[in-house]
Motif scaffolding. Structure first.
Motif, PDB file in Angstrom:
ATOM      1  N   LEU A 130       0.841  -1.218   0.112  1.00 29.88           N
ATOM      2  CA  LEU A 130      -0.076   0.080   0.174  1.00 29.88           C
ATOM      3  C   LEU A 130       0.829   1.340   0.060  1.00 29.88           C
ATOM      4  N   ALA A 131       1.953   1.031   0.839  1.00 28.02           N
ATOM      5  CA  ALA A 131       2.893   2.408   0.832  1.00 28.02           C
ATOM      6  C   ALA A 131       3.673   2.537  -0.375  1.00 28.02           C
ATOM      7  N   THR A 132       3.900   1.429  -1.196  1.00 34.75           N
ATOM      8  CA  THR A 132       4.753   1.690  -2.300  1.00 34.75           C
ATOM      9  C   THR A 132       3.828   2.174  -3.394  1.00 34.75           C
ATOM     10  N   ALA A 133       2.237   1.579  -3.355  1.00 30.88           N
ATOM     11  CA  ALA A 133       1.566   2.441  -4.217  1.00 30.88           C
ATOM     12  C   ALA A 133       1.143   3.766  -4.239  1.00 30.88           C
ATOM     13  N   ALA A 134       1.247   4.248  -3.033  1.00 30.02           N
ATOM     14  CA  ALA A 134       1.266   5.694  -2.677  1.00 30.02           C
ATOM     15  C   ALA A 134       2.323   6.344  -3.192  1.00 30.02           C
ATOM     16  N   THR A 135       3.629   5.724  -2.886  1.00 30.64           N
ATOM     17  CA  THR A 135       5.049   6.389  -3.315  1.00 30.64           C
ATOM     18  C   THR A 135       5.045   6.364  -4.821  1.00 30.64           C
ATOM     19  N   THR A 136       4.634   5.414  -5.525  1.00 28.75           N
ATOM     20  CA  THR A 136       4.592   5.385  -6.986  1.00 28.75           C
ATOM     21  C   THR A 136       3.854   6.721  -7.428  1.00 28.75           C
ATOM     22  N   ALA A 137       2.759   6.741  -6.856  1.00 34.24           N
ATOM     23  CA  ALA A 137       1.686   7.948  -7.311  1.00 34.24           C
ATOM     24  C   ALA A 137       2.435   9.373  -7.460  1.00 34.24           C
ATOM     25  N   PHE A 138       3.259   9.549  -6.680  1.00 34.73           N
ATOM     26  CA  PHE A 138       3.935  10.781  -6.793  1.00 34.73           C
ATOM     27  C   PHE A 138       5.523  10.775  -7.462  1.00 34.73           C
ATOM     28  N   ARG A 139       5.981   9.474  -7.038  1.00 29.93           N
ATOM     29  CA  ARG A 139       7.469   9.297  -7.465  1.00 29.93           C
ATOM     30  C   ARG A 139       7.537   9.346  -8.946  1.00 29.93           C
ATOM     31  N   PHE A 140       6.609   8.668  -9.697  1.00 34.05           N
ATOM     32  CA  PHE A 140       6.665   8.294 -10.932  1.00 34.05           C
ATOM     33  C   PHE A 140       5.447   8.973 -11.642  1.00 34.05           C
ATOM     34  N   SER A 141       5.005  10.291 -11.229  1.00 32.76           N
ATOM     35  CA  SER A 141       3.817  10.825 -11.741  1.00 32.76           C
ATOM     36  C   SER A 141       3.741  10.895 -13.170  1.00 32.76           C
ATOM     37  N   THR A 142       5.027  11.142 -13.815  1.00 30.00           N
ATOM     38  CA  THR A 142       4.903  11.282 -15.130  1.00 30.00           C
ATOM     39  C   THR A 142       4.519  10.094 -15.908  1.00 30.00           C
ATOM     40  N   LEU A 143       4.560   9.078 -15.273  1.00 28.15           N
ATOM     41  CA  LEU A 143       4.249   7.993 -16.102  1.00 28.15           C
ATOM     42  C   LEU A 143       2.884   7.453 -16.088  1.00 28.15           C
ATOM     43  N   PHE A 144       1.909   8.166 -15.352  1.00 33.01           N
ATOM     44  CA  PHE A 144       0.496   8.015 -15.364  1.00 33.01           C
ATOM     45  C   PHE A 144      -0.407   8.588 -16.472  1.00 33.01           C
ATOM     46  N   VAL A 145      -1.379   7.806 -16.787  1.00 31.19           N
ATOM     47  CA  VAL A 145      -2.315   8.642 -17.631  1.00 31.19           C
ATOM     48  C   VAL A 145      -3.355   9.063 -16.806  1.00 31.19           C
ATOM     49  N   ARG A 146      -3.626   8.598 -15.612  1.00 29.07           N
ATOM     50  CA  ARG A 146      -4.436   8.995 -14.444  1.00 29.07           C
ATOM     51  C   ARG A 146      -4.073   9.224 -13.162  1.00 29.07           C
ATOM     52  N   ILE A 147      -3.363  10.203 -12.744  1.00 32.28           N
ATOM     53  CA  ILE A 147      -2.655  10.369 -11.390  1.00 32.28           C
ATOM     54  C   ILE A 147      -3.810  10.035 -10.240  1.00 32.28           C
ATOM     55  N   PRO A 148      -3.409   9.100  -9.421  1.00 32.49           N
ATOM     56  CA  PRO A 148      -4.562   8.954  -8.355  1.00 32.49           C
ATOM     57  C   PRO A 148      -4.728  10.147  -7.467  1.00 32.49           C
ATOM     58  N   PRO A 149      -5.779  10.673  -6.987  1.00 34.32           N
ATOM     59  CA  PRO A 149      -6.077  11.999  -6.191  1.00 34.32           C
ATOM     60  C   PRO A 149      -4.915  11.724  -4.775  1.00 34.32           C
ATOM     61  N   ARG A 150      -4.591  12.925  -4.409  1.00 34.59           N
ATOM     62  CA  ARG A 150      -3.818  12.863  -3.561  1.00 34.59           C
ATOM     63  C   ARG A 150      -4.555  12.311  -2.066  1.00 34.59           C
ATOM     64  N   GLU A 151      -5.809  12.611  -1.968  1.00 32.83           N
ATOM     65  CA  GLU A 151      -6.497  12.074  -0.895  1.00 32.83           C
ATOM     66  C   GLU A 151      -6.449  10.528  -0.834  1.00 32.83           C
ATOM     67  N   GLU A 152      -6.633  10.004  -2.188  1.00 32.60           N
ATOM     68  CA  GLU A 152      -6.421   8.855  -2.208  1.00 32.60           C
ATOM     69  C   GLU A 152      -4.879   7.928  -1.727  1.00 32.60           C
ATOM     70  N   ALA A 153      -4.255   8.547  -2.193  1.00 32.40           N
ATOM     71  CA  ALA A 153      -2.710   8.286  -1.483  1.00 32.40           C
ATOM     72  C   ALA A 153      -2.686   8.387  -0.317  1.00 32.40           C
ATOM     73  N   LEU A 154      -2.973   9.505   0.323  1.00 33.33           N
ATOM     74  CA  LEU A 154      -2.955   9.625   1.773  1.00 33.33           C
ATOM     75  C   LEU A 154      -3.753   8.555   2.580  1.00 33.33           C
ATOM     76  N   ALA A 155      -4.874   8.379   2.021  1.00 34.78           N
ATOM     77  CA  ALA A 155      -5.670   6.809   2.677  1.00 34.78           C
ATOM     78  C   ALA A 155      -4.811   5.685   2.759  1.00 34.78           C
ATOM     79  N   LEU A 156      -3.977   5.472   1.524  1.00 35.11           N
ATOM     80  CA  LEU A 156      -3.220   4.497   1.643  1.00 35.11           C
ATOM     81  C   LEU A 156      -2.092   4.458   2.591  1.00 35.11           C
ATOM     82  N   ILE A 157      -1.609   5.462   2.805  1.00 36.65           N
ATOM     83  CA  ILE A 157      -0.482   5.598   3.587  1.00 36.65           C
ATOM     84  C   ILE A 157      -0.993   5.484   4.983  1.00 36.65           C
ATOM     85  N   SER A 158      -2.120   6.104   5.564  1.00 36.34           N
ATOM     86  CA  SER A 158      -2.948   5.692   6.748  1.00 36.34           C
ATOM     87  C   SER A 158      -3.143   4.465   7.059  1.00 36.34           C
TER      88      SER A 158
END
Length: 941
Positions: free
Chosen positions: A541-569
């Motif tokens: 879960l943490a790695t998924a959240a990390t991917t969303a900001f670390r490799f954001s240029t590789l996304f077609v749809r970047i997950p919302p920040r709130e979604e990433a924060l929920a994964l970290i929590s």
């Protein structure tokens, strides 16, 4: 062209450039490396005095010493002559002229393939880009159809898109005929592929052969008839029998015509059946053939299971089968499980189960008898004699296996043989690629069968896992990801499912498909929960959240920040005291909670100390796990934090630590993904700190990395950026050819990380006064889109260099009008020192009264940067008219690996030095510099 000396190899390359082949395709055609092709292209550009690949292609016919022509047809060479079918050839040829997609339909053995090949060979001259033939016999999975076509076209895996997109991109502008043979077993895959091709490749014609219609839009069906039995006193069927009988050394006399015609009539004019009958003529004679055919044909005519498509071929095969000894019959049906050519040793393992049949010598003898009866094709290979059953015969053998109740046992033995082969391939040797290619189709076929057998699930899982690993090593990353996901679906243990999904995520990272990385890590978290592995789930879960900001240029749809924060929590709750999970959570917090995630929408929150503290904590926790990959990812976060803090040299040092950490790692999807990212960051960070030789060294490693061989735009983008800044003009011109060719073949993706390279190439053409080429690259930049980085970072730097070259110092200063402190650090961390130094020089040359203050500020910012520091020293020397200091910077630029700045300084020094500088610029193929204005001295102010 008179007097231009072109080597034979250059002539070959030139001809293929003219045929619009990519560098990778040329390399595959000529059996040389892509780097060697690039070298030849660069040499041809220089010798023929043309500026780009388009101009080179236009020179291809006369330069190569040959008249312009289409490429030679890429068609199999027939081993026997083509007999008759004059009207059929004419009709089918007219159909492919009138319609973009034609399917030649008919029963197995009617002669669809030979007719299609004959028509394609005759029509080749009408297609500027030639004829391409794809045999789909070995393909058992409809999803692998595009992969087979890509193989025939010489295409490889391209990260960021599937094989279908690669094929469409390769054929988008081709005027070609594509022949797809034996489509019946993968009709769905062929239909989907053809629809995409017809929609996006307007000058492509597709000729397919199949036992059934493909049912795609615009399909025109041509029903292939049996060979004519009597037309105006002539019979194609009889002519074929007579020709094949003569070929085996038994020519027939004309008085026997009626007897042969009677046999052909009983065989319903089916080409395969006639060829099999003719092959038996030396041993049976016409009377013997007539007798042997009586019983099988009578049994198969009008029976309850008489399938109209198979009636004639089944009759011929049943007849041939009836003439075999029982042991040879068993051998024929058991070797039908092989999808690719096989050896006698392989047949002994898979087919030799009864007493007396397991001996390889006896098996080889039996295979020879089958080959003599035209039931197997024999070929010589480096690995020894190989045998292959034609597809119709293979299907016939499979039916016989089922009738004998042996199908499951034979498939199971074949599966175990494939597992052993896959296991043996785990050790990579010099001949590994060839050994894998020989068995790849069998591995895929065995997996396709086993995946649908519940009792074979364990072996199917093992084979899927092996095939995923093997295809990754083979650089078939798209298939590798699919196989890892297939293994995950087959795994019985949820822990194994989670492991396979993590591997799939790593491969998706190598393919630059960020959305898949995110999806697969979330799926692996679910599997880890089912396995009771809460720590593993937390890490996923943490790695998924990390991917969303670390490799954001590789996304077609970047997950919302709130979604990433929920994964970290959620990850934090599950991590407990597990070190690896805690390290993963800390890494996610270092990125997402430090507000780096929102960088795409605005500048990061200025909590620099907190950002660095979180990143350092992530590094420390990762180091405790002893996992170099985890530590490298945490160091990446620290590199970003240091860059946001404006600590350019610390960021460069941290990036170098990652390279050292990963240098001894074994090859793996996760390791490769991390290394490619580390090399990219080390290149950029080194460039930001003025370490041009180091940056170029790492960029060269990227350009040469095997995983990026088929994505030249991604491989070369950072090397182009470095070479453009340094002024390595020849390298830029050569690399830009590879970049542009690969980028266009990839569908011209609008990826922001490609823009610095394109901007640098455009600047080099500007320095050369090559306005047409610069315009072409400006069009590329328009397609890539405008970003803040272009406005404030690399765009300002490259534009200022060009403006200063043309003596437009006030315009250069205007281009860099924002104060450095007002420019977002997250935009300019690579470019800050270059920006500040060039801005100070522009102020001096523009005669700004505050130049002295600007120089002082710049000196403080760039201290320790050999290139930016030398630019500032040069500007101050110009202001003070200090020739000694000015000339000292010449050596500084030479030592820093910057030939352009070296030459520019000599020109600015004037006198004899200027003559030397102009000569160096000319040697770099650059236009002369405009005279620089004389800055006001201190006394004048």
């Amino acid at each position: 062209m008179t007097g231009v000396e072109i080597s034979p190899r250059e002539a070959e390359v030139l001809e293929l450039v003219g045929a619009r082949l990519s560098n990778a395709e040329i390399a595959a055609r000529l059996f040389i490396s892509v780097r060697t092709v690039e070298s030849h292209v660069s040499s041809l550009l220089r010798k023929l005095e043309v500026q780009d690949r388009r101009a080179l292609a236009r020179r291809a016919p006369t330069s190569a010493g040959a008249a312009p022509s289409h490429r030679a047809p890429v068609l199999p060479a027939p081993l026997t002559s083509f007999v008759g079918r004059v009207s059929e050839r004419t009709e089918l040829a007219e159909m492919i002229k009138a319609h973009r997609q034609v399917t030649a339909v008919g029963p197995g053995g009617v002669g669809k393939t030979r007719l299609a090949l004959a028509v394609a060979a005759e029509a080749a001259g009408e297609y500027a880009d030639g004829v391409w033939f794809v045999d789909l016999v070995p393909v058992t999975d409809p999803d692998m159809t595009a992969t087979a076509v890509a193989g025939a076209l010489g295409l490889g895996e391209q990260p960021g898109r599937d094989m279908t997109e690669s094929v469409v991109a390769a054929l988008a502008d081709r005027h070609a005929l594509l022949v797809l043979d034996n489509c019946e077993q993968v009709v769905h895959g062929v239909a989907l592929l053809i629809e995409r091709l017809l929609a996006r490749c307007p000058r492509l014609t597709v000729l397919a052969t199949s036992r059934a219609r493909l049912m795609v839009p615009f399909e025109r069906v041509y029903a292939v008839p049996p060979l004519s039995l009597a037309v105006d006193g002539e019979s194609d069927a009889v002519a074929l029998f007579m020709e094949r009988a003569a070929a085996v050394g038994w020519p027939l006399d004309p008085p026997l015509y009626d007897q042969v015609a009677a046999i052909c009539a009983r065989l319903d004019g089916m080409a395969l059946a006639i060829e099999l009958a003719a092959a038996r003529y030396p041993t049976l004679g016409l009377d013997g053939i007539t007798i042997a055919l009586s019983h099988p044909l009578r049994m198969l005519t009008g029976g309850s299971r008489a399938d109209e498509r198979h009636r004639s071929v089944r009759a011929a095969l049943d007849w041939s089968h009836a003439l075999l000894e029982p042991a040879d019959r068993a051998l024929l049906r058991r070797v039908s499980v092989f999808a690719a050519p096989f050896t006698a040793a392989a047949a002994a393992e898979v087919a030799g189960i009864e007493e007396g049949m397991a001996d390889e010598g006896l098996i080889a003898d039996g295979l020879a008898r089958l080959a003599e009866q035209s039931l197997l094709v024999v070929t010589a290979s480096p690995g020894g004699t190989e045998y292959r059953a034609l597809e119709t015969i293979r299907q016939y053998g499979t039916e016989r296996l089922a009738e004998a109740g042996e199908l499951v046992d034979a498939r199971s033995r074949h599966l175990r043989w494939c597992l052993a082969k896959a296991t043996g391939l785990a050790v990579v040797r010099e001949d590994w690629r060839a050994r894998f290619d020989l068995v790849a189709d069998d591995l895929r076929a065995a997996l396709a069968w086993a995946a649908g057998q519940p009792e074979q699930r364990t072996d199917a899982y093992d084979l899927a896992r092996h095939l995923a690993e093997l295809t990754y090593t083979r650089n078939l990353t798209g298939e590798s990801q699919r196989r890892y996901e297939q293994a995950a679906a087959l795994a019985i243990d949820p822990a194994a499912t989670a492991s396979m999904l993590r591997q799939a995520a790593a491969v998706a990272g190598c393919r630059t498909v960020g959305d898949d990385v995110y999806r697969l890590h979330r799926a692996s978290a679910d599997a880890a929960r089912r396995a009771g592995d809460t720590a593993g789930a937390a890490a996923d879960l943490a790695t998924a959240a990390t991917t969303a900001f670390r490799f954001s240029t590789l996304f077609v749809r970047i997950p919302p920040r709130e979604e990433a924060l929920a994964l970290i929590s959620e990850a934090r709750e599950l991590a407990g005291d597990d070190p690896a999970a805690q390290a993963a959570v800390a890494l996610a917090e270092a990125g997402v909670l430090a507000d780096a995630f929102g960088a795409a929408q605005g500048p990061p929150g200025n909590a620099v100390p907190e950002t660095i503290a979180r990143a350092e904590r992530a590094v420390e926790l990762a180091r405790r796990t002893g996992n170099p990959l985890a530590e490298s990812a945490a160091l990446d976060a620290l590199t970003g934090a240091q860059s946001w803090a404006g600590d350019t040299f610390a960021a460069a040092a941290t990036a170098r630590r990652r390279i050292m950490l990963l240098s001894s790692m074994p090859i793996s999807p996760a390791g490769t993904h991390e290394l490619i990212d580390a090399l990219s960051m080390a290149t950029e960070a080194g460039l930001g700190a003025g370490d041009v030789p180091g940056a170029r060294r790492w960029a060269r490693q990227l350009a040469d990395h095997p995983s990026l061989a088929e994505v030249g735009h991604r491989a070369t983008c950072r090397l182009l950026m470095v070479d453009a800044l340094a002024g390595n003009v020849d390298e830029v011109l050569t690399g830009s050819v590879r970049f542009l060719d690969a980028w266009r073949r990839a569908g011209s993706p609008a990826r922001s990380f490609l823009r610095p390279a394109a901007t640098g190439v455009a600047m080099i053409h500007g320095l050369r006064d090559d306005h047409d080429a610069r315009r072409e690259w400006q069009e590329v930049l328009d397609q890539l889109g405008t970003t803040p980085e272009h406005t404030y970072g690399y765009g300002a730097v490259f534009d200022a260099m060009l403006l200063l070259h043309h003596g437009q110092a006030p315009e250069a200063l205007e281009r860099m009008a924002p104060e450095p402190g007002h420019v977002w650090k997250w935009v300019t961390w690579i470019w800050l020192h270059w920006y500040v130094a060039l801005r100070a020089e522009a102020a001096v040359l523009a005669g700004r009264p505050d130049s002295r203050d600007r120089l002082a500020e710049a000196r403080a910012v760039v201290a320790g940067n050999p290139v930016a520091g030398a630019i500032v020293e040069r500007a101050e020397a110009l202001l003070d008219d200090d020739q000694e200091v000015l000339l000292a910077t010449v050596d500084a630029f030479g030592a820093a690996g910057c030939p352009y700045q070296y030459a520019r300084t000599l020109v600015l020094a004037g006198g004899d030095h200027a003559e030397r500088g102009r000569a160096v610029l000319a040697g770099l193929s650059l236009a002369p510099m405009a005279p620089a204005p004389t800055p006001m001295t201190t006394s004048e102010r």
